[in-house]
Design a protein around this motif. Structure first.
Motif, PDB file in Angstrom:
ATOM      1  N   ARG A 454       0.798  -1.168  -0.108  1.00  0.00           N
ATOM      2  CA  ARG A 454       0.227  -0.005  -0.024  1.00  0.00           C
ATOM      3  C   ARG A 454       0.910   1.224   0.004  1.00  0.00           C
ATOM      4  N   ASP A 456       0.278   3.906   1.826  1.00  0.00           N
ATOM      5  CA  ASP A 456       0.020   4.706   3.040  1.00  0.00           C
ATOM      6  C   ASP A 456       0.807   3.870   4.392  1.00  0.00           C
ATOM      7  N   ARG A 457       0.961   2.591   4.114  1.00  0.00           N
ATOM      8  CA  ARG A 457       1.837   1.779   5.073  1.00  0.00           C
ATOM      9  C   ARG A 457       2.571   0.463   4.794  1.00  0.00           C
ATOM     10  N   GLU A 458       3.556   0.072   5.618  1.00  0.00           N
ATOM     11  CA  GLU A 458       4.188  -1.108   5.297  1.00  0.00           C
ATOM     12  C   GLU A 458       3.612  -2.327   5.267  1.00  0.00           C
TER      13      GLU A 458
END
Ligand code: 6PG
Length: 465
Positions: A454, A456-458
Motif C-alpha cells: 500500500r 500509506d503503510r508498510e
C-alpha cells in the motif's frame, strides 16, 4: 624471443598482428590450419613477424610470461584452442580472447584458467578490419595484475583520442566481453534509428537519396556527429554501376545478425532492466527477414501509406534531426543503465565514465556525445540515469516535442518507427511518477492472491475481491 603471439590469422587477427608490429612489438603468428598462414606470409613480409606452423614452436618463441592473443571464431573454437595451448604453457602465462565471445563463456574460462594457474583476459575488440589495423577500441577485463602485464601492448595498439588510449582495465572476470556485447546492442539501435530517420526523409518527405546524403553529412558536423552517421551518408552517395541506381536501392532489405544484439536483450531480461530500444532493433532485423511475407502483406493489409503533405520540409528535417538525437540519447541511457545494473549484480565495479571514454575512438559507435556521457558519470558516479545529467536533461526537455511529432506523424502515415517510438515510450514511462502498475498488482492479487503493497503503510496485503 617474441613479445606477443597472435593465434588466428583471419582478417582481424592478421590486422592486429600487423598493428602490433607497426607499434614496435615482435610478434609470433599461428593459425590452426596452414592455408591462412601461407596467405599471410605471401601477402606480408615483416621483419618482426614470425609465422609458425607448429603450435609448440609458436608457444616456445614467446617471452615469459607468455602473452597470447586469440582472434578465432567465438564459441566452442575458443575452448578447443585453449585446450590445445594449455599443455604447452607455464603457470602465469596470459591468454587474451579478442573475439565476440559470450561473457558467460568468458567468466567460465577466466575461472577455469585461474584455477589452473593461468591468466585469462577477455578483450572486447571493436572497429572492424580497419580498426584492428590502425587502432581499435579495446575492452579488457580479468585480473588487474595480469592486465598490467599486457597493458603496454594493448594501450599502444588501441585508437588514441586526445592523447588517451581507447583501452583501459574495465573490471573482473568476463566483464570486457559484456561491455563489448552491450556496445553491439547500442550499435544495432543506433543503426536502426538512422535507418528510421532515412525512411522518414525518403518515404514521408519525398527527398531523394542524394539529398539525404547531404542532410546526414550536415548533421554529422553537429551534435549528432558519429561514425555510423558518417558512413551512412557516404553509403548514400554510392551508385550501382550495373543499374545506375543508388546502391541502397539494389540491396535487398533483409538484415543479417551474428547474435550479440540478441544476447544484449536476453541479458537485459535476465538482470531485469528495460532495454526496449535495442530490443526493438533486434526484432526489426528479424521482421526484415520475412521479405516474401511482407510483400504479400503490403497488398492484403490496409493502412495509410502516404507522404506528409503540405509541409515545410525544412522544418520537418529539423524535427527528424532532433528526434534522432533524442533517440540516440535514450539508447545510450538504456545501455549505460544496463552496465550499471550488471556491475552491481555481478560485482564488477565497472566505471561508466571510462567505458564512455573507450568508445570515443576506434569503435563502431564512436560519437561526439561520448565526451558528455563520460563527463556525466565522472561528475556523479551515482547518477541513476543519464537523463538526470544537466546536459542531457536540457537536450531531452528541448527535443521531446520534436520526437513526439515525428513518432505521431509516422503512426498517422503508416510508417513503422520502432526505435524512435520505443525511445519516446521509455522517456514518457521513466518520467511518470505514477505508472499504472497498481492495476497490475490488483489484478495479480485478484486472480492469484499474490498480495500488494500500500502507499500509506508498510507490509503485504491481500483483498478478498
Ligand atoms: C565492432 C562490430 C563487430 C561486428 C558485429 C556485427 O564493434 O567492430 O560490432 O563486432 O561488425 O559483430 O554484428 P552483426 O553481424 O550482428 O550485425
Amino acid at each position: 624471443m617474441n613479445s606477443i603471439g597472435v593465434f588466428g590469422l583471419g582478417v582481424m587477427g592478421a590486422n592486429l598482428a600487423l598493428n602490433m608490429e607497426n607499434k614496435g612489438e615482435k610478434v609470433a603468428v599461428y593459425n590452426y590450419t596452414p592455408d591462412l598462414t601461407d596467405a599471410f606470409q605471401a601477402k606480408y613480409q615483416r621483419e618482426n613477424i614470425e609465422a609458425h606452423y607448429q603450435l609448440e614452436n609458436f608457444v616456445n618463441s614467446l617471452e615469459k610470461p607468455r602473452k597470447i592473443f586469440l582472434m578465432v571464431t567465438a564459441g566452442a573454437v575458443v575452448d578447443t584452442v585453449i585446450d590445445s595451448l594449455l599443455p604447452l604453457l607455464d603457470q602465469g602465462d596470459i591468454i587474451m580472447d579478442g573475439g565476440n565471445s559470450n561473457f558467460e563463456d568468458s567468466n567460465r574460462r577466466y575461472r577455469n584458467l585461474k584455477e589452473e594457474g593461468f591468466h585469462f583476459i577477455s578483450v572486447g575488440v571493436s572497429g572492424g578490419e580497419e580498426g584492428a589495423l590502425n587502432g581499435p577500441a579495446l575492452m579488457p577485463s580479468g585480473d588487474r595484475e595480469a592486465y598490467q602485464q599486457v597493458a603496454p601492448i594493448l594501450e599502444k595498439i588501441a585508437a588514441q583520442v586526445d592523447g588517451k588510449a581507447c583501452c583501459s582495465y574495465l573490471g573482473k572476470e568476463g566483464s570486457g566481453h559484456y561491455v563489448k556485447m552491450v556496445h553491439n546492442g547500442i550499435e544495432y539501435a543506433d543503426m536502426q534509428l538512422i535507418t528510421e530517420a532515412y525512411q522518414f526523409l525518403r518515404d514521408r518527405l519525398d527527398l531523394d537519396v542524394k539529398e539525404i546524403a547531404a542532410i546526414f553529412e550536415e548533421w554529422n558536423r553537429g551534435e549528432l556527429e558519429s561514425y555510423l552517421l558518417e558512413i551512412t551518408s557516404d553509403i548514400l552517395t554510392h551508385v550501382d554501376k550495373e543499374t545506375n541506381q543508388p546502391m541502397v536501392d539494389v540491396i535487398l532489405d533483409k538484415s543479417g545478425q551474428k547474435g550479440t544484439g540478441k544476447w544484449t536483450s536476453q541479458n537485459a531480461l535476465d538482470i531485469g532492466v528495460s532495454l526496449s530500444i535495442i530490443t526493438e532493433s533486434v526484432f526489426m532485423r528479424f521482421l526484415s527477414t520475412v521479405k516474401e511475407e511482407r510483400m504479400v502483406a503490403e497488398k492484403e493489409l490496409t493502412g495509410p501509406n502516404q507522404l506528409v503533405e503540405e509541409v515545410d520540409k525544412k522544418e520537418w528535417i529539423e524535427l527528424v534531426r532532433q528526434a534522432l538525437f533524442m533517440g540516440k540519447i535514450c539508447t545510450y541511457a538504456q545501455g549505460f543503465y544496463q552496465y550499471k545494473q550488471a556491475s552491481e549484480q555481478y560485482n564488477w565495479d565497472l566505471h561508466l565514465d571510462e567505458i564512455a571514454l573507450i568508445f570515443r575512438g576506434g569503435c563502431i559507435i564512436r560519437a561526439g556525445i561520448l565526451n558528455e556521457i563520460s563527463d556525466a558519470f565522472k561528475e556523479n558516479k551515482e547518477l541513476p540515469n543519464l537523463f538526470f545529467s544537466p546536459f542531457f536533461k536540457t537536450v531531452l526537455n528541448n527535443s521531446q516535442t520534436a520526437l513526439r511529432k515525428v513518432v505521431i506523424k509516422g503512426m498517422e502515415t503508416g510508417l513503422a518507427l520502432p526505435c524512435l517510438n520505443a525511445s519516446l515510450v521509455y522517456y514518457d514511462g521513466y518520467r511518470s511518477a505514477k505508472s499504472g502498475a497498481n492495476i497490475i498488482q490488483a489484478q495479480r492479487d485478484y486472480f492469484g492472491a499474490h498480495t500488494y503493497q500500500r502507499i500509506d503503510r508498510e507490509g503485504n496485503f491481500h483483498t478478498e475481491w
